[in-house]
Design a protein around this motif. Sequence first.
Motif, PDB file in Angstrom:
ATOM      1  N   GLU A 196     -21.260   0.340 -21.366  1.00  0.00           N
ATOM      2  CA  GLU A 196     -19.698   0.119 -21.497  1.00  0.00           C
ATOM      3  C   GLU A 196     -20.085  -1.630 -20.999  1.00  0.00           C
ATOM      4  OE1 GLU A 196     -16.476   1.377 -19.317  1.00  0.00           O
ATOM      5  OE2 GLU A 196     -17.305   3.300 -18.940  1.00  0.00           O
ATOM      6  N   LEU A 197     -21.254  -1.565 -21.068  1.00  0.00           N
ATOM      7  CA  LEU A 197     -21.052  -3.014 -20.823  1.00  0.00           C
ATOM      8  C   LEU A 197     -22.204  -4.328 -21.541  1.00  0.00           C
ATOM      9  CD1 LEU A 197     -23.280  -2.771 -17.063  1.00  0.00           C
ATOM     10  CD2 LEU A 197     -20.602  -3.203 -17.509  1.00  0.00           C
ATOM     11  N   ASP A 198     -21.985  -5.652 -21.398  1.00  0.00           N
ATOM     12  CA  ASP A 198     -22.307  -6.657 -22.884  1.00  0.00           C
ATOM     13  C   ASP A 198     -24.129  -6.840 -22.832  1.00  0.00           C
ATOM     14  OD1 ASP A 198     -23.156  -8.496 -24.832  1.00  0.00           O
ATOM     15  OD2 ASP A 198     -21.413  -9.689 -24.046  1.00  0.00           O
ATOM     16  N   GLN A 199     -24.766  -5.810 -23.258  1.00  0.00           N
ATOM     17  CA  GLN A 199     -26.147  -5.896 -22.902  1.00  0.00           C
ATOM     18  C   GLN A 199     -26.592  -7.672 -23.510  1.00  0.00           C
ATOM     19  OE1 GLN A 199     -27.802  -2.397 -24.925  1.00  0.00           O
ATOM     20  NE2 GLN A 199     -26.753  -1.270 -23.160  1.00  0.00           N
ATOM     21  N   SER A 200     -26.147  -8.362 -23.821  1.00  0.00           N
ATOM     22  CA  SER A 200     -25.869  -9.708 -24.484  1.00  0.00           C
ATOM     23  C   SER A 200     -26.349 -10.289 -23.357  1.00  0.00           C
ATOM     24  CB  SER A 200     -25.314 -10.461 -25.826  1.00  0.00           C
ATOM     25  OG  SER A 200     -23.839 -10.913 -24.698  1.00  0.00           O
ATOM     26  N   LYS A 201     -25.702 -10.208 -21.752  1.00  0.00           N
ATOM     27  CA  LYS A 201     -25.458 -11.263 -21.217  1.00  0.00           C
ATOM     28  C   LYS A 201     -26.555 -10.427 -19.992  1.00  0.00           C
ATOM     29  CE  LYS A 201     -21.312 -12.540 -22.882  1.00  0.00           C
ATOM     30  NZ  LYS A 201     -19.445 -12.659 -22.304  1.00  0.00           N
ATOM     31  N   PRO A 202     -26.186 -11.170 -18.477  1.00  0.00           N
ATOM     32  CA  PRO A 202     -27.086 -10.608 -16.887  1.00  0.00           C
ATOM     33  C   PRO A 202     -26.528  -9.791 -16.764  1.00  0.00           C
ATOM     34  CG  PRO A 202     -26.962 -13.567 -18.073  1.00  0.00           C
ATOM     35  CD  PRO A 202     -26.204 -12.559 -18.892  1.00  0.00           C
ATOM     36  N   VAL A 203     -27.027  -9.045 -15.873  1.00  0.00           N
ATOM     37  CA  VAL A 203     -25.798  -7.786 -14.836  1.00  0.00           C
ATOM     38  C   VAL A 203     -26.243  -8.360 -13.329  1.00  0.00           C
ATOM     39  CG1 VAL A 203     -27.423  -5.965 -15.807  1.00  0.00           C
ATOM     40  CG2 VAL A 203     -24.836  -5.839 -14.767  1.00  0.00           C
ATOM     41  N   VAL A 204     -25.240  -7.874 -12.733  1.00  0.00           N
ATOM     42  CA  VAL A 204     -26.544  -7.290 -11.320  1.00  0.00           C
ATOM     43  C   VAL A 204     -25.750  -5.612 -10.992  1.00  0.00           C
ATOM     44  CG1 VAL A 204     -25.765  -7.328  -8.563  1.00  0.00           C
ATOM     45  CG2 VAL A 204     -26.963  -9.539 -10.139  1.00  0.00           C
ATOM     46  N   VAL A 205     -26.342  -4.732 -10.391  1.00  0.00           N
ATOM     47  CA  VAL A 205     -26.745  -3.529  -9.931  1.00  0.00           C
ATOM     48  C   VAL A 205     -26.289  -3.733  -8.450  1.00  0.00           C
ATOM     49  CG1 VAL A 205     -26.462  -1.364 -10.268  1.00  0.00           C
ATOM     50  CG2 VAL A 205     -26.603  -2.978 -12.095  1.00  0.00           C
ATOM     51  N   ILE A 206     -25.457  -2.620  -8.271  1.00  0.00           N
ATOM     52  CA  ILE A 206     -25.346  -2.526  -6.318  1.00  0.00           C
ATOM     53  C   ILE A 206     -25.532  -1.022  -6.057  1.00  0.00           C
ATOM     54  CG2 ILE A 206     -24.351  -3.198  -4.519  1.00  0.00           C
ATOM     55  CD1 ILE A 206     -23.237  -6.429  -6.352  1.00  0.00           C
ATOM     56  N   THR A 207     -26.211  -0.354  -4.907  1.00  0.00           N
ATOM     57  CA  THR A 207     -25.864   0.514  -4.228  1.00  0.00           C
ATOM     58  C   THR A 207     -26.429  -0.123  -3.057  1.00  0.00           C
ATOM     59  OG1 THR A 207     -28.533   1.671  -4.711  1.00  0.00           O
ATOM     60  CG2 THR A 207     -26.645   2.038  -5.976  1.00  0.00           C
TER      61      THR A 207
END
Length: 284
Positions: A158-169
């Motif tokens: 679902e994310l835009d894979q051309s932009k940075p991302v942060v994942v948190i757990t």
Amino acid sequence: MPERARVSSAHISPSAHYTGYVWYRHQLADTAFVTRFGRFVHGLLSPITWGARMAFDLDIEQLLLQRHLQIDAQLTAAIEQGGVCQVVEIACGLSPRGRRFSLRYPQLRYIEADLPVMAARKRLLLNAEGWLGSQHQVRAVDILAEEGANCLAALFAELDQSKPVVVITEGLVNYFELALVESFWTRLAEQLRAFPQATYLTELYPDLREHPRYRQLRWGVGLIGRLTRGNYPLHYRNDPAIVQGFEKCGFSQVVVFDPSRTSQALGLAPSRSAGLVRVIEARV
């Protein structure tokens, strides 16, 4: 049947009620995040947590705040200095972080994810307050699922894979044995390689046997395990072992933070439970 298929993550959700009330008590959450059960459990445990502070110098709420605020600090830096515009918080429970960061950064796309039942509850809560929209959403995910509608691949699609991302757990990985955790991290690293810049933030309670409060830590995590109806194993012996573990799972840049050393910057009093929790910032 593979071992992973026999392991359930459903026992995690009860702890969300307790931590939800802790965030509210410390002015990190709106009243909407408080549940009757969370308030009840916090009151029930107050004599025990007070006794742990007085007798063992083990402040459970301080540990929770250390990890929460250190993750907040790293996320803030990623947004303001690293240009991150997408965040995925897995095992979101009753965490108020999505609400707070969506208010602070309206341009941010924030996806909260949890097991289907907990995700439905969180969606209902946020919808009732009018807080959900195109930028702030809730999705179902099961970190143990390797395929299907609730697997990691479906979530990240679902994310835009051309932009940075942060994942948190937060408040998740210490509920599982290390082999299962490393399997999750390996699959997560594979998903994050599709992004130009990807950062994973999480916390661990290492098996610090040389720490002067080690016996008290074991008592505390044993209590947490009983309260959440599951095991609560400690992972890795020290910071270098944490780095090696994450690198083995496919992360190339790993930084380990000890929040007790940054208490003042985090707005906390000096810790009486110094050095028991770590926050990890890992990049692929």
